[in-house]
Write an enzyme that holds these catalytic residues in place. Sequence first.
Site, PDB file in Angstrom:
ATOM      1  CE  LYS A  70      72.774 -36.973   2.339  1.00 34.34           C
ATOM      2  NZ  LYS A  70      72.649 -35.573   2.757  1.00 34.34           N
ATOM      3  CG  ASP A 106      70.819 -32.262   1.126  1.00 30.97           C
ATOM      4  OD1 ASP A 106      69.700 -32.563   1.583  1.00 30.97           O
ATOM      5  OD2 ASP A 106      71.806 -33.021   1.194  1.00 30.97           O
ATOM      6  CE1 TYR A 232      67.664 -31.512  11.030  1.00 29.76           C
ATOM      7  CE2 TYR A 232      66.290 -32.183  12.874  1.00 29.76           C
ATOM      8  CZ  TYR A 232      67.066 -32.505  11.778  1.00 29.76           C
ATOM      9  OH  TYR A 232      67.251 -33.821  11.438  1.00 29.76           O
ATOM     10  N   GLY A 253      66.891 -23.982  11.098  1.00 25.55           N
ATOM     11  CA  GLY A 253      67.341 -25.129  10.309  1.00 25.55           C
ATOM     12  C   GLY A 253      66.275 -26.104   9.834  1.00 25.55           C
TER      13      GLY A 253
END
Length: 290
Positions: A70, A106, A232, A253
């Site tokens: 990223k 995000d 999550y 999440g």
Amino acid sequence: MIDSETKVLGIFGDPIGHTLSPIIQNAAIKELGLKMVYVPFHVTPGNLKDAVASIKALGMPGVNITIPHKERVMEFLDATTDEARKIGAVNTIVNRDGHLTGHNTDGAGYITSLKAETGFECSGKNIVILGAGGAARGIMAAILAEAPASVTLVNRTVDRADSLAEDLGSECAEVKIHTVPLEKGPLQPRIEAADLLINSTSVGMGGKVPFNPLVLSLDKLPSEAIVSDIVYKPLNTALLRSAKMTGHTVHKGLGMLIHQGALGFELWTGEKAPVETMRKAALKALDITE
Ligand code: ATR
């Protein structure tokens, strides 16, 4: 049917096996009947530059980028959005006529999900973020754009919280930014004044190691405050279970994952993402119900 008209989207990561993105993106493609397919690509760091060049060569509308690429991927792009630059990371690349722009969806995905699922508005509010890693960076950037009254960054390693506050907070003089270590003494007064408490750390992932209640207690969190967790798996983390016991509204999440993907889908296709279809596909793949 896949034929010469089919456009290829994808995700570059190393490892790549764990990603849910192909499930949610292909569900959205199917729902809208688009001539596209979304493929996970195992791209090692040594191949990242060539993989990014292939987006142009193959006429791909774009890709997602995941760990560990990223940050480094930014050097291979033609442009990055202001938000991605501030965060220092790209999770979505968009190819417009051979010009590659890096976005970071995000944080915006987090805020969209928070608003859609709880109606919470960050403007004028006191927000406490647990964590100061990559996920906290995206969330903090998106929250600062909403003009909160204050943001408190709480981290086990307080130096990391200080650098995050310095990197992102310097342009937002009107927002009070506090950094505190993950210790009961300094944390408690911030909790008592919070409107939103967010866990952006991996603590609670896989159902393990909840925060020590001697360090983080929700007893004195104002009753109308929201407790939000970006983990999550499981959907109902130990933190969210304790928040339910103290009567607080919770934000789970999965929404951030779905909405960051939905924003990418909209950038690549120009179509509104079928968010509920994407959510159902993710829940089915995780073998859980809400
Ligand atoms: P991500 O990109 O998912 O945010 P990261 O950049 O490695 O991952 O950041 C992980 C975050 O979770 C950090 O804030 C980390 O705290 P440190 O900076 O002190 O390492 C936090 N974290 C991970 N495990 C933790 C634990 N057991 N207790 C408290 N914080 C933890």
